[in-house]
Design an enzyme around this catalytic site. Structure first.
Site, mmCIF file in Angstrom:
data_model
loop_
_atom_site.group_PDB
_atom_site.id
_atom_site.type_symbol
_atom_site.label_atom_id
_atom_site.label_comp_id
_atom_site.label_asym_id
_atom_site.label_seq_id
_atom_site.Cartn_x
_atom_site.Cartn_y
_atom_site.Cartn_z
ATOM 1 N NE ARG A 186 -3.266 4.164 -10.914
ATOM 2 C CZ ARG A 186 -3.034 5.385 -10.486
ATOM 3 N NH1 ARG A 186 -2.471 6.283 -11.305
ATOM 4 N NH2 ARG A 186 -3.349 5.747 -9.250
ATOM 5 C CD GLU A 244 0.937 -9.470 0.924
ATOM 6 O OE1 GLU A 244 -0.005 -8.661 0.816
ATOM 7 O OE2 GLU A 244 0.837 -10.551 1.517
ATOM 8 N N PRO A 245 4.894 -5.240 -1.419
ATOM 9 C CG PRO A 245 7.182 -4.794 -1.655
ATOM 10 C CD PRO A 245 6.206 -5.711 -0.962
ATOM 11 C CE1 TYR A 277 -2.473 -2.645 -9.029
ATOM 12 C CE2 TYR A 277 -1.063 -0.871 -8.234
ATOM 13 C CZ TYR A 277 -1.680 -2.091 -8.043
ATOM 14 O OH TYR A 277 -1.494 -2.769 -6.855
ATOM 15 N N GLY A 305 0.767 -1.233 0.000
ATOM 16 C CA GLY A 305 0.000 0.000 0.000
ATOM 17 C C GLY A 305 0.796 1.279 0.000
ATOM 18 N NE ARG A 314 -0.195 2.644 -5.938
ATOM 19 C CZ ARG A 314 -1.277 2.751 -6.679
ATOM 20 N NH1 ARG A 314 -1.252 3.458 -7.778
ATOM 21 N NH2 ARG A 314 -2.396 2.168 -6.302
ATOM 22 C CB CYS A 355 -15.804 5.304 -28.970
ATOM 23 S SG CYS A 355 -17.349 6.100 -29.440
#
Length: 422
Positions: free
Chosen positions: A316, A276-277, A381, A242, A279, A352
């Site tokens: 994102r 648990e890295p 991501y 996180g 990002r 579109c």
């Protein structure tokens, strides 16, 4: 400089570890993802080194970026793996992670996934509910083996991140309430097919302050102490991931500050720490390179810049309204310092959908059709959430290392997309 920077020797053009992004785009086309192997290594090692001698394990979160070459690089660095599906587990095994170095997380593990996972001998299956625990137990009993499990508890902690990536509040779907967990514990000793090895907590993603991470660690330690006092000691505590990154230049905790906060809360228990890295390792190590394919008026003071990349390559911004820095690849240091030379642009994709906006109201030097742009901090991501909407092929991906680049995922073709159809 490691990663993405402007090179004054090349007229301030953007480079990745000294390799011009324009050269990569010329060779491989656009849109494409570019990853810096040195940046991936440096960011992993910074977290690992921050623990010093405290026992720990880093399980790289494959959901952030599961490109095989990136996963293999993480394994070479000594990382373990965090998988959110049986398919991520299979990817991890192909990348060289042994099952004993894989934790299996995920709020909804299907019966088919559990049938595959239980016999593997994973480090742990992070269990989300009493029902899931019973299903694992039934499979283990049929196979005549014991299964290592960790229980994910929802601590009702607000991570102060976007609501779509908050996972630790009581109204979120993740984990079980502490009260429900306490009801399970007395009966676990009589369930020989289940071995409780850890308690797991993960309160959200893109967390930019240490306070919720500290609270989550303290919560887990209190539960571990309670279990130990009751005769059910744990092997380790799993504090999830996180830790956020700075998409817009605002300050975020360093790897050293992050690890120090966790260790401070856990040290007295002497339990090893699993994190648990994802990002925080992969995000800044990647950029999405796209080309301007059209420009048209938006209003008197701004234009639309239409790229050949949009929400199908990078979801994102459309999904979360997230910010990514967008830079022209060509050198523009002098004009960037001259406010009168800048213009306001709405930078959009070709899909579109009106939500296909990559960046709103960005001030950039004059943009021309054919220019290349780099959408920064997209190593996490980005490709992992790409889609084929509008039948758009997924982009190529390249890894830069030792002054050279190589394609680690070729550009998808229409034949690739149609191969499973009849």
């Amino acid at each position: 400089m490691i990663g993405f920077a402007r090179d004054p020797r090349l007229g301030d053009d953007l480079v990745c570890d000294g390799v011009p992004l324009s050269a990569i785009a010329e060779g491989e086309g656009t849109p494409l993802y570019v990853y810096s192997a040195p940046a991936l290594r440096a960011r992993y090692r910074a977290i690992d080194a921050a623990f010093g001698g405290y026992p720990h394990a880093l399980h790289y979160a494959l959901k952030a970026n599961s490109t095989l070459a990136v996963a293999r690089l993480m394994r070479e660095l000594g990382s373990a793996a965090d998988a959110n599906s049986i398919w991520e587990i299979e990817l991890a095994r192909k990348a060289g992670f042994p099952p004993a170095d894989i934790v299996f997380t995920g709020v909804g593990k299907s019966a088919a996934e559990l049938e595959c996972a239980v016999p593997l001998g994973l480090k742990a299956i992070n269990v989300e509910s009493a029902g899931e625990l019973a299903r694992i137990e039934a499979i283990a009993g049929r196979l005549g083996r014991a299964v290592r499990v960790a229980v994910r508890i929802n601590p009702d902690i607000d991570a102060n991140s976007h609501p779509h990536i908050s996972t630790g509040r009581r109204h979120n779907k993740f984990g079980m309430a502490l009260e429900s967990f306490r009801e399970l514990v007395p009966g676990l000793a009589a369930r020989p097919r289940l071995t409780l090895v850890a308690v797991h907590v993960h309160v959200g993603s893109q967390i930019t302050t240490l306070e919720p991470l500290r609270r989550a660690a303290a919560f887990v330690v209190s539960v571990a102490d309670e279990l130990g006092a009751g005769g059910a000691p744990l092997e380790y505590v799993d504090l999830g991931g996180g830790l956020g990154i700075s998409y817009d230049g605002s300050p975020v905790p360093s790897a050293e500050e992050y690890v120090a906060a966790l260790v401070e809360e856990v040290r007295e228990s002497r339990l090893p720490i699993v994190i648990e890295p994802g990002r925080t390792i992969a995000g800044p190590a990647g950029a999405l390179v796209a080309r301007v394919i059209d420009i048209k008026p938006r209003d008197e003071a701004s234009d639309f810049v239409i790229l050949d990349a949009g929400m199908t390559e990078l979801l994102r911004p459309a999904l979360y309204g997230s910010f990514h820095q967008i830079d022209l690849v060509r050198g523009s240091a002098e004009t960037s310092r001259d406010a009168s030379a800048l213009r306001s642009y709405e930078i959009v994709g070709p899909v579109c959908e009106s939500s296909d906006v990559v960046g709103r109201d960005r001030r950039l030097p004059r943009v021309a059709v054919g220019d290349l742009v780099a959408i920064r901090d997209t190593g996490a991501y980005g490709s992992a959430m790409a889609s084929n909407y509008n039948r758009r092929p997924k982009p190529a991906e390249v890894l830069v290392d030792d002054g050279r680049w190589r394609v680690v995922r070729r550009r998808q073709t229409i034949d690739d997309m149609l191969a499973l159809e009849q």
